[in-house]
Design a protein around this motif. Structure first.
Motif, mmCIF file in Angstrom:
data_model
loop_
_atom_site.group_PDB
_atom_site.id
_atom_site.type_symbol
_atom_site.label_atom_id
_atom_site.label_comp_id
_atom_site.label_asym_id
_atom_site.label_seq_id
_atom_site.Cartn_x
_atom_site.Cartn_y
_atom_site.Cartn_z
ATOM 1 N N ILE A 8 -1.312 0.508 -0.421
ATOM 2 C CA ILE A 8 -1.402 -0.804 -1.057
ATOM 3 C C ILE A 8 -2.807 -1.376 -0.898
ATOM 4 O O ILE A 8 -3.378 -1.926 -1.851
ATOM 5 C CB ILE A 8 -0.333 -1.736 -0.473
ATOM 6 N N ALA A 25 2.778 -5.552 7.076
ATOM 7 C CA ALA A 25 1.781 -4.504 7.311
ATOM 8 C C ALA A 25 0.702 -4.540 6.235
ATOM 9 O O ALA A 25 -0.488 -4.347 6.520
ATOM 10 C CB ALA A 25 2.460 -3.134 7.337
ATOM 11 N N SER A 26 1.086 -4.805 5.000
ATOM 12 C CA SER A 26 0.114 -4.895 3.905
ATOM 13 C C SER A 26 -0.776 -6.117 4.075
ATOM 14 O O SER A 26 -1.996 -6.055 3.845
ATOM 15 C CB SER A 26 0.841 -4.969 2.558
ATOM 16 N N ILE A 48 6.978 -3.759 5.308
ATOM 17 C CA ILE A 48 5.849 -3.323 4.487
ATOM 18 C C ILE A 48 4.992 -4.512 4.084
ATOM 19 O O ILE A 48 3.765 -4.415 4.030
ATOM 20 C CB ILE A 48 6.360 -2.575 3.240
ATOM 21 N N SER A 80 6.306 -11.269 3.012
ATOM 22 C CA SER A 80 5.330 -10.663 3.934
ATOM 23 C C SER A 80 5.509 -11.110 5.380
ATOM 24 O O SER A 80 4.569 -11.066 6.158
ATOM 25 C CB SER A 80 3.914 -10.984 3.460
ATOM 26 N N ASP A 88 2.935 1.044 8.109
ATOM 27 C CA ASP A 88 1.473 1.111 7.984
ATOM 28 C C ASP A 88 1.049 2.199 7.007
ATOM 29 O O ASP A 88 0.060 2.040 6.283
ATOM 30 C CB ASP A 88 0.829 1.362 9.351
ATOM 31 N N SER A 128 11.224 0.405 8.373
ATOM 32 C CA SER A 128 10.936 -1.026 8.421
ATOM 33 C C SER A 128 11.968 -1.727 9.295
ATOM 34 O O SER A 128 12.951 -1.118 9.736
ATOM 35 C CB SER A 128 10.986 -1.608 7.011
ATOM 36 N N ASN A 168 6.123 -7.623 -3.428
ATOM 37 C CA ASN A 168 6.872 -6.859 -2.443
ATOM 38 C C ASN A 168 8.288 -7.385 -2.232
ATOM 39 O O ASN A 168 9.119 -6.694 -1.652
ATOM 40 C CB ASN A 168 6.112 -6.881 -1.106
ATOM 41 N N ALA A 194 1.444 0.689 3.688
ATOM 42 C CA ALA A 194 0.446 -0.374 3.508
ATOM 43 C C ALA A 194 -0.934 0.206 3.207
ATOM 44 O O ALA A 194 -1.713 -0.402 2.459
ATOM 45 C CB ALA A 194 0.392 -1.255 4.745
ATOM 46 N N ASN A 195 -1.260 1.358 3.750
ATOM 47 C CA ASN A 195 -2.572 1.970 3.491
ATOM 48 C C ASN A 195 -2.782 2.203 1.989
ATOM 49 O O ASN A 195 -3.882 1.984 1.464
ATOM 50 C CB ASN A 195 -2.688 3.302 4.238
ATOM 51 N N VAL A 231 0.859 -11.741 -0.795
ATOM 52 C CA VAL A 231 1.856 -10.692 -0.565
ATOM 53 C C VAL A 231 3.208 -11.369 -0.431
ATOM 54 O O VAL A 231 3.434 -12.136 0.510
ATOM 55 C CB VAL A 231 1.547 -9.869 0.704
ATOM 56 N N GLY A 240 -3.284 -5.316 6.694
ATOM 57 C CA GLY A 240 -4.296 -4.393 6.178
ATOM 58 C C GLY A 240 -5.286 -5.073 5.252
ATOM 59 O O GLY A 240 -6.492 -4.808 5.314
#
Length: 264
Positions: free
Chosen positions: A237, A22-23, A19, A15, A231, A189, A89, A234-235, A12, A26
């Motif tokens: 993603i 969070a990704s 986002i 990161s 989040d 964010s 990202n 991210a869900n 990612v 996840g």
């Protein structure tokens, strides 16, 4: 739905916060080994600690590389030659009057927001095709469809990401590799929090109240009438990175709270 990414490696970009972080969290929760990326070792370490606090025992490592140029992308690829999931990202944004945006700023936005994903996809997609499995995601924006008058240079890059994503999906046609774009809308964010700090201070309202007022005044078509959380973006993603999303490719999936006024 149980998403299991055990045995998969996910990179990612950008990161260390927002986002991207969070990704990464996840994906780690789903069992993936996660490669963090940021511009400094210090920011990566803070992100690594946050990820491990959320997902104890997760397999996580990081690579410090500035993706605004070819050298940074090359350094990241050298450190991590192969991944199964690539989340592009990395990006910059910020309002600026069109007549004040010079050539250097246009070029910087294009290099950071578009070419970072092009360079990484050009390398990692080849390995994914050879293994017949992979996921590439571009974190675009609803601004790629609703070009903001105060961020035309940003909107241009987000539209370009949609073109690259769709083209790569066609390149991967018939394989086990999918390529998609995610289009967040207004999202609370860290960067947005910083952007709204002065406005919140002047009004005496909280950052959350200020962000909600911004959405209602400047993104009035938003059906949530509030910004999304990192989040919530991210869900989407994580889902698109999963085996369950195997029939979704070449798509631009909106996580924009209905900001783009279309039924398609």
């Amino acid at each position: 739905m149980h998403i299991d990414l055990t045995g998969k490696t996910a990179l990612v970009t950008a990161s260390t916060a927002g986002i991207g972080l969070a990704s990464a969290i996840g994906l780690a929760r789903a069992g993936a080994s996660v490669v963090l990326n940021g511009r400094s070792a210090a920011s990566i370490e803070r992100a690594r600690e946050a990820l491990l606090a959320a997902v104890p025992g997760a397999a996580v490592r990081g690579v410090a590389a500035d993706l605004a140029g070819a050298e940074g992308a090359a350094a990241l690829i050298a450190a991590e030659p192969a991944v199964d999931i690539l989340v592009n990202n990395a990006g910059i944004y910020g309002p600026q009057p069109f007549f004040e945006i010079d050539d250097a700023t246009w070029e910087h936005f294009f290099q950071m927001n578009v070419m970072s994903g092009v360079r990484l996809s050009r390398h990692y997609l080849q390995g994914m095709l050879a293994r017949d499995w992979g996921r590439i995601l571009f974190v675009s924006s609803e601004s790629g469809l609703n070009i903001p008058a105060d961020m035309i240079h940003y909107g241009m890059t987000k539209t370009a990401q949609l073109s690259v994503s769709r083209g790569l999906a066609k390149l991967a046609a018939g394989s086990g590799v999918t390529v998609n774009a995610v289009l967040p809308g207004p999202t609370l964010s860290e960067g947005v929090r910083e952007m709204l700090q002065e406005q919140a201070r002047e009004s005496g309202a909280s950052i959350e109240e200020t962000a909600t007022r911004f959405v209602r005044e400047h993104r009035s078509s938003n059906l949530l009438q509030r910004p999304a959380t990192v989040d919530e973006v991210a869900n989407m993603i994580v889902y698109l990175s999963s085996p369950q999303a195997s029939a979704t490719t070449g798509a631009a999936l909106r996580v924009d709270g209905g900001t783009v006024d279309t039924i398609a």
